[in-house]
Scaffold this motif. Structure first.
Motif, PDB file in Angstrom:
ATOM      1  N   SER A 198     -65.090 -10.144  39.215  1.00  0.00           N
ATOM      2  CA  SER A 198     -65.945  -9.144  38.562  1.00  0.00           C
ATOM      3  C   SER A 198     -65.529  -8.900  37.112  1.00  0.00           C
ATOM      4  CB  SER A 198     -65.905  -7.827  39.343  1.00  0.00           C
ATOM      5  OG  SER A 198     -64.583  -7.328  39.409  1.00  0.00           O
ATOM      6  N   MET A 199     -64.513  -9.589  36.659  1.00  0.00           N
ATOM      7  CA  MET A 199     -63.978  -9.421  35.309  1.00  0.00           C
ATOM      8  C   MET A 199     -64.057 -10.765  34.570  1.00  0.00           C
ATOM      9  SD  MET A 199     -63.071  -6.251  35.718  1.00  0.00           S
ATOM     10  CE  MET A 199     -62.088  -5.801  34.310  1.00  0.00           C
ATOM     11  N   ASN A 200     -63.978 -10.706  33.240  1.00  0.00           N
ATOM     12  CA  ASN A 200     -63.985 -11.907  32.406  1.00  0.00           C
ATOM     13  C   ASN A 200     -62.713 -11.941  31.578  1.00  0.00           C
ATOM     14  OD1 ASN A 200     -66.801 -12.728  32.996  1.00  0.00           O
ATOM     15  ND2 ASN A 200     -67.242 -10.753  32.045  1.00  0.00           N
ATOM     16  N   ALA A 201     -62.107 -13.098  31.472  1.00  0.00           N
ATOM     17  CA  ALA A 201     -60.908 -13.260  30.655  1.00  0.00           C
ATOM     18  C   ALA A 201     -61.168 -14.346  29.614  1.00  0.00           C
ATOM     19  CB  ALA A 201     -59.707 -13.634  31.512  1.00  0.00           C
ATOM     20  N   ARG A 202     -60.573 -14.173  28.434  1.00  0.00           N
ATOM     21  CA  ARG A 202     -60.712 -15.135  27.338  1.00  0.00           C
ATOM     22  C   ARG A 202     -59.417 -15.910  27.186  1.00  0.00           C
ATOM     23  NH1 ARG A 202     -62.175 -12.691  21.599  1.00  0.00           N
ATOM     24  NH2 ARG A 202     -64.195 -12.380  22.591  1.00  0.00           N
ATOM     25  N   PHE A 203     -59.552 -17.208  26.846  1.00  0.00           N
ATOM     26  CA  PHE A 203     -58.397 -18.078  26.680  1.00  0.00           C
ATOM     27  C   PHE A 203     -58.515 -18.852  25.374  1.00  0.00           C
ATOM     28  CE2 PHE A 203     -58.881 -17.201  31.110  1.00  0.00           C
ATOM     29  CZ  PHE A 203     -57.590 -17.034  31.568  1.00  0.00           C
ATOM     30  N   ASP A 204     -57.363 -19.230  24.805  1.00  0.00           N
ATOM     31  CA  ASP A 204     -57.383 -20.036  23.584  1.00  0.00           C
ATOM     32  C   ASP A 204     -57.472 -21.514  23.956  1.00  0.00           C
ATOM     33  OD1 ASP A 204     -54.792 -20.896  24.283  1.00  0.00           O
ATOM     34  OD2 ASP A 204     -53.805 -19.615  22.812  1.00  0.00           O
ATOM     35  N   ASN A 240     -53.973 -20.322  26.925  1.00  0.00           N
ATOM     36  CA  ASN A 240     -53.268 -19.037  26.961  1.00  0.00           C
ATOM     37  C   ASN A 240     -54.272 -17.895  26.939  1.00  0.00           C
ATOM     38  OD1 ASN A 240     -50.598 -20.258  26.688  1.00  0.00           O
ATOM     39  ND2 ASN A 240     -51.282 -20.734  24.616  1.00  0.00           N
ATOM     40  N   ARG A 241     -54.025 -16.881  27.751  1.00  0.00           N
ATOM     41  CA  ARG A 241     -54.936 -15.739  27.821  1.00  0.00           C
ATOM     42  C   ARG A 241     -54.856 -14.919  26.540  1.00  0.00           C
ATOM     43  NH1 ARG A 241     -55.693 -11.416  32.379  1.00  0.00           N
ATOM     44  NH2 ARG A 241     -57.309 -10.163  31.390  1.00  0.00           N
ATOM     45  N   ILE A 242     -56.023 -14.498  26.053  1.00  0.00           N
ATOM     46  CA  ILE A 242     -56.128 -13.681  24.845  1.00  0.00           C
ATOM     47  C   ILE A 242     -56.518 -12.260  25.261  1.00  0.00           C
ATOM     48  CG2 ILE A 242     -57.411 -13.348  22.693  1.00  0.00           C
ATOM     49  CD1 ILE A 242     -57.845 -16.406  22.680  1.00  0.00           C
ATOM     50  N   PHE A 243     -55.806 -11.286  24.700  1.00  0.00           N
ATOM     51  CA  PHE A 243     -56.053  -9.887  25.070  1.00  0.00           C
ATOM     52  C   PHE A 243     -56.641  -9.067  23.928  1.00  0.00           C
ATOM     53  CE2 PHE A 243     -52.834 -11.484  27.903  1.00  0.00           C
ATOM     54  CZ  PHE A 243     -53.225 -10.998  29.135  1.00  0.00           C
ATOM     55  N   GLU A 244     -56.613  -9.582  22.705  1.00  0.00           N
ATOM     56  CA  GLU A 244     -57.102  -8.863  21.528  1.00  0.00           C
ATOM     57  C   GLU A 244     -58.160  -9.699  20.824  1.00  0.00           C
ATOM     58  OE1 GLU A 244     -55.542  -5.891  20.148  1.00  0.00           O
ATOM     59  OE2 GLU A 244     -54.463  -5.746  22.045  1.00  0.00           O
ATOM     60  N   GLY A 245     -58.960  -9.032  20.013  1.00  0.00           N
ATOM     61  CA  GLY A 245     -59.918  -9.757  19.202  1.00  0.00           C
ATOM     62  C   GLY A 245     -61.311  -9.173  19.291  1.00  0.00           C
ATOM     63  N   TYR A 250     -63.719 -18.824  28.464  1.00  0.00           N
ATOM     64  CA  TYR A 250     -63.773 -17.686  29.384  1.00  0.00           C
ATOM     65  C   TYR A 250     -63.678 -18.137  30.828  1.00  0.00           C
ATOM     66  CZ  TYR A 250     -65.443 -15.068  25.353  1.00  0.00           C
ATOM     67  OH  TYR A 250     -65.559 -14.477  24.124  1.00  0.00           O
ATOM     68  N   ARG A 251     -63.117 -17.245  31.661  1.00  0.00           N
ATOM     69  CA  ARG A 251     -63.067 -17.471  33.103  1.00  0.00           C
ATOM     70  C   ARG A 251     -63.329 -16.160  33.806  1.00  0.00           C
ATOM     71  NH1 ARG A 251     -57.951 -20.510  33.319  1.00  0.00           N
ATOM     72  NH2 ARG A 251     -57.159 -18.718  34.437  1.00  0.00           N
ATOM     73  N   ALA A 252     -64.022 -16.240  34.924  1.00  0.00           N
ATOM     74  CA  ALA A 252     -64.251 -15.071  35.770  1.00  0.00           C
ATOM     75  C   ALA A 252     -63.019 -14.866  36.645  1.00  0.00           C
ATOM     76  CB  ALA A 252     -65.481 -15.298  36.636  1.00  0.00           C
ATOM     77  N   LEU A 253     -62.538 -13.616  36.699  1.00  0.00           N
ATOM     78  CA  LEU A 253     -61.351 -13.286  37.485  1.00  0.00           C
ATOM     79  C   LEU A 253     -61.626 -12.085  38.394  1.00  0.00           C
ATOM     80  CD1 LEU A 253     -58.568 -13.400  34.723  1.00  0.00           C
ATOM     81  CD2 LEU A 253     -59.215 -15.232  36.300  1.00  0.00           C
ATOM     82  N   CYS A 254     -60.922 -12.021  39.507  1.00  0.00           N
ATOM     83  CA  CYS A 254     -60.946 -10.815  40.325  1.00  0.00           C
ATOM     84  C   CYS A 254     -60.080  -9.770  39.609  1.00  0.00           C
ATOM     85  CB  CYS A 254     -60.400 -11.102  41.727  1.00  0.00           C
ATOM     86  SG  CYS A 254     -58.620 -11.414  41.787  1.00  0.00           S
ATOM     87  N   PRO A 255     -60.206  -8.500  39.942  1.00  0.00           N
ATOM     88  CA  PRO A 255     -59.373  -7.484  39.273  1.00  0.00           C
ATOM     89  C   PRO A 255     -57.877  -7.736  39.421  1.00  0.00           C
ATOM     90  CG  PRO A 255     -61.232  -6.422  40.342  1.00  0.00           C
ATOM     91  CD  PRO A 255     -61.253  -7.880  40.763  1.00  0.00           C
ATOM     92  N   ASP A 256     -57.419  -8.226  40.590  1.00  0.00           N
ATOM     93  CA  ASP A 256     -55.993  -8.490  40.770  1.00  0.00           C
ATOM     94  C   ASP A 256     -55.478  -9.524  39.758  1.00  0.00           C
ATOM     95  OD1 ASP A 256     -55.970  -6.702  42.870  1.00  0.00           O
ATOM     96  OD2 ASP A 256     -55.799  -8.237  44.436  1.00  0.00           O
ATOM     97  N   CYS A 257     -56.219 -10.619  39.597  1.00  0.00           N
ATOM     98  CA  CYS A 257     -55.800 -11.646  38.644  1.00  0.00           C
ATOM     99  C   CYS A 257     -55.978 -11.163  37.208  1.00  0.00           C
ATOM    100  CB  CYS A 257     -56.590 -12.937  38.880  1.00  0.00           C
ATOM    101  SG  CYS A 257     -56.148 -13.779  40.427  1.00  0.00           S
ATOM    102  N   PHE A 258     -57.013 -10.385  36.944  1.00  0.00           N
ATOM    103  CA  PHE A 258     -57.263  -9.840  35.608  1.00  0.00           C
ATOM    104  C   PHE A 258     -56.080  -8.993  35.145  1.00  0.00           C
ATOM    105  CE2 PHE A 258     -59.030  -6.693  32.638  1.00  0.00           C
ATOM    106  CZ  PHE A 258     -59.708  -7.505  31.760  1.00  0.00           C
TER     107      PHE A 258
END
Length: 193
Positions: free
Chosen positions: A155-161, A165-170, A181-189
Motif C-alpha cells: 500500500s506504500m511506494n518507495a523510491r530508489f536510485d 538504494n532507497r531514497i527518503f528525501e527529494g 519505484y517499488r510498491a511495499l507493504c507498510p512493514d517493509c516501507f
C-alpha cells in the motif's frame, strides 16, 4: 447515476491496465469516451496512457493550471463527440484540489461518470494533492490491490536510485516508473521485518 470515481493503489497494481480495459468496454459498445493523463508523465511518450502489459492509447494531457471542464470540452470538439459516456483520467494524483472539485461538479451536472486512477501517496508516505482531494470528494472510492516483494499487500511506494538504494528525501514528483519505484507493504516501507 453519474459519479466521480477514484481507483487508487500503490505502484504496479494495474491502474492503467484497468483504465484501458474500461475504455475498451465503453467503446466496444459504441459509446464515446475522453481519455486524459497528466502532462508531466511522459514515460511512454507525450499524451500516452500505457500499461506494462503493452497496451497503449493516446490521451489528452492536463496540467495543474488548466480547467478540466475546458479540457473535456476541447476533447469533445476535436473528436466530434456529441454525448460522452465516460471520462477516464490516468495519473489522477497530479490533479489539484480545484480540478477535483471541478470534476466532481462536472460529473453531476453533466450526468457523466468521471473515473480517476492514481496513486494515493508518494515515496515518503505523504498524500498527493489530487489523491487527497479525490479521497474527500469522490462518490465511489476503491483500492486496487498489489503485493510487496515479501508477499504481503502493498500500500506504500518507495523510491530508489540507479544503484538500488532507497531514497527518503527529494521532490515529491520524479517520473521514473518501475526503475525508480517499488510498491511495499507498510512493514517493509518502515523496515519493521
Amino acid at each position: 447515476m453519474a459519479k466521480l470515481y477514484f481507483r487508487y493503489a500503490a505502484m504496479n497494481a494495474g491502474k492503467s491496465t484497468s483504465l484501458l480495459q474500461a475504455a475498451f468496454n465503453y467503446e466496444e459498445r459504441g459509446m464515446r469516451i475522453v481519455l486524459l493523463t497528466a502532462e508531466l508523465d511522459n514515460r511512454d511518450g507525450h499524451g500516452k496512457i500505457a500499461s506494462r502489459l503493452g497496451l497503449s492509447r493516446d490521451a489528452i494531457t492536463f496540467n495543474a493550471s488548466q480547467s478540466m471542464a475546458e479540457r473535456i470540452a476541447a476533447a469533445q470538439q476535436e473528436s466530434w463527440i456529441s454525448k460522452l459516456a465516460c471520462v477516464l483520467i490516468d495519473e489522477a494524483q497530479f490533479l489539484t484540489m480545484p480540478q477535483v472539485e471541478e470534476l466532481h461538479r462536472w460529473a453531476h451536472e453533466n450526468r457523466t461518470p468521471v473515473m480517476c486512477y492514481g496513486l494515493r501517496s508518494d515515496f515518503q508516505g505523504k498524500a498527493f494533492e489530487g489523491s487527497a482531494a479525490l479521497l474527500v470528494l469522490a462518490d465511489d472510492v476503491e483500492e486496487m490491490k498489489t503485493i510487496c516483494d515479501c508477499g504481503k499487500k502493498a500500500s506504500m511506494n518507495a523510491r530508489f536510485d540507479d544503484e538500488g538504494n532507497r531514497i527518503f528525501e527529494g521532490s515529491q514528483v520524479l517520473i521514473g516508473g518501475n526503475m525508480r519505484y517499488r510498491a511495499l507493504c507498510p512493514d517493509c516501507f518502515y523496515g519493521v521485518n
